[in-house]
Write an enzyme that holds these catalytic residues in place. Structure first.
Site, PDB file in Angstrom:
ATOM      1  CD  GLU A 189      -0.752 -12.189 -13.272  1.00 42.66           C
ATOM      2  OE1 GLU A 189      -0.190 -13.014 -13.794  1.00 42.66           O
ATOM      3  OE2 GLU A 189      -0.834 -11.136 -13.314  1.00 42.66           O
ATOM      4  N   GLY A 194       6.776  -9.110 -11.031  1.00 40.96           N
ATOM      5  CA  GLY A 194       7.828  -8.300 -11.805  1.00 40.96           C
ATOM      6  C   GLY A 194       8.518  -7.547 -10.737  1.00 40.96           C
ATOM      7  CG  ASN A 223       1.035  -9.984 -20.002  1.00 39.55           C
ATOM      8  OD1 ASN A 223       1.486  -8.878 -21.377  1.00 39.55           O
ATOM      9  ND2 ASN A 223       1.012  -9.802 -19.195  1.00 39.55           N
ATOM     10  CB  SER A 266       8.270 -13.058  -9.328  1.00 41.73           C
ATOM     11  OG  SER A 266       8.122 -11.460  -9.317  1.00 41.73           O
ATOM     12  N   GLY A 294       5.570 -13.136 -17.271  1.00 41.17           N
ATOM     13  CA  GLY A 294       6.102 -11.419 -17.846  1.00 41.17           C
ATOM     14  C   GLY A 294       7.768 -12.110 -18.023  1.00 41.17           C
ATOM     15  CE  LYS A 334       3.368  -7.916 -16.982  1.00 42.79           C
ATOM     16  NZ  LYS A 334       3.789  -7.887 -16.080  1.00 42.79           N
ATOM     17  CG  HIS A 388      -2.459  -7.665 -16.537  1.00 44.05           C
ATOM     18  ND1 HIS A 388      -1.196  -6.942 -15.377  1.00 44.05           N
ATOM     19  CD2 HIS A 388      -1.564  -8.713 -16.340  1.00 44.05           C
ATOM     20  CE1 HIS A 388      -0.303  -7.704 -14.652  1.00 44.05           C
ATOM     21  NE2 HIS A 388      -0.130  -8.785 -15.607  1.00 44.05           N
TER      22      HIS A 388
END
Ligand code: PGA
Length: 223
Positions: A147, A153, A11, A185, A206, A13, A98
């Site tokens: 998540e 993050g 992802n 993470s 991510g 983003k 998300h």
């Protein structure tokens, strides 16, 4: 290594422009193993989708393409939206709900449901992000990513055992057919621990997906 289908999903983003996305695709694409049980998906931003689709075709890479969102409405007077009908020629999968969309754009469970409906009608696989076992999973959704918000993050992943417990609860609530991924993470240092859990079928990644080298390190451990 695993006797299950596994999803490894990048992802991006809003982190990579078209040029950087295409460079990543040409670094990662040739290294993905064919005929494995691993489905590798890249989710760049909307403007990159068409060019990435071409790059995948030209390179003949076993790489699937995903979007990070779609419209809850059919085509029509919805300024700024990307309807599933238009996306379906480009993408295999779409991330829906998300936590960044829920937090920054006020996305609701009802909208998530509408988006899943639109994806299903267009034949696009919906991946719904759930923040806990209490986040509703809309009917017709067979793929979710657990998540926890604290792990996104932050460099502080959930404990694999805790993630496994949530995955198990989700599958007992919605049925064994539900595939549950973990996200938050994930890095090449912890990905194996999550994938070893029997109710976890993949990873939504991510930050660690942005560097081709780090993403490939995660894939290499699977082969
Ligand atoms: P992260 O993001 O890997 O940077 O924690 C995961 C996600 O938000 O899907």
């Amino acid at each position: 290594m695993f006797n299950k289908q596994v999803w490894i999903i990048a992802n991006f983003k809003a982190n990579k422009n078209l040029k950087a996305t295409l460079e990543w695709v040409d670094l990662v694409g040739p290294k993905i193993y064919r005929e494995s049980q691993v489905n590798v998906v890249v989710c760049p931003d909307f403007v990159a989708l068409e060019e990435v689709k071409k790059a995948i075709q030209v390179g003949n890479y076993p790489l699937l393409l995903g979007a990070q969102d779609l419209s809850p409405f059919p085509p029509g007077a919805y300024t700024g939206e990307e309807p599933a009908q238009d996306l379906k020629t480009l993408i295999d999968l779409v991330i829906i709900g998300h936590s960044e969309r829920r937090k920054n754009f006020g996305e609701t469970d009802a909208q998530v449901r509408e988006k899943v409906d639109q994806a299903n009608k267009a034949g696009i696989k919906a991946l719904v992000c759930v923040q806990s076992v209490d986040t509703p999973v809309p009917e017709g959704c067979q793929l979710v990513a657990f998540e926890p918000v604290f792990a996104i993050g932050t460099g502080q992943p959930d404990n694999p055992g805790d993630a496994e417990r949530v995955a198990e609860q989700l599958r007992s609530k919605y049925g064994e057919k539900l595939e549950v991924l973990y996200g938050g993470s994930v890095t090449s240092a912890n990905s194996q621990e999550f994938l070893r859990q029997s109710n976890i079928s993949g990873l939504l990644i991510g930050t660690a997906s942005l560097e081709a080298k780090e993403f490939l390190a995660i894939l290499e451990q699977l082969n």
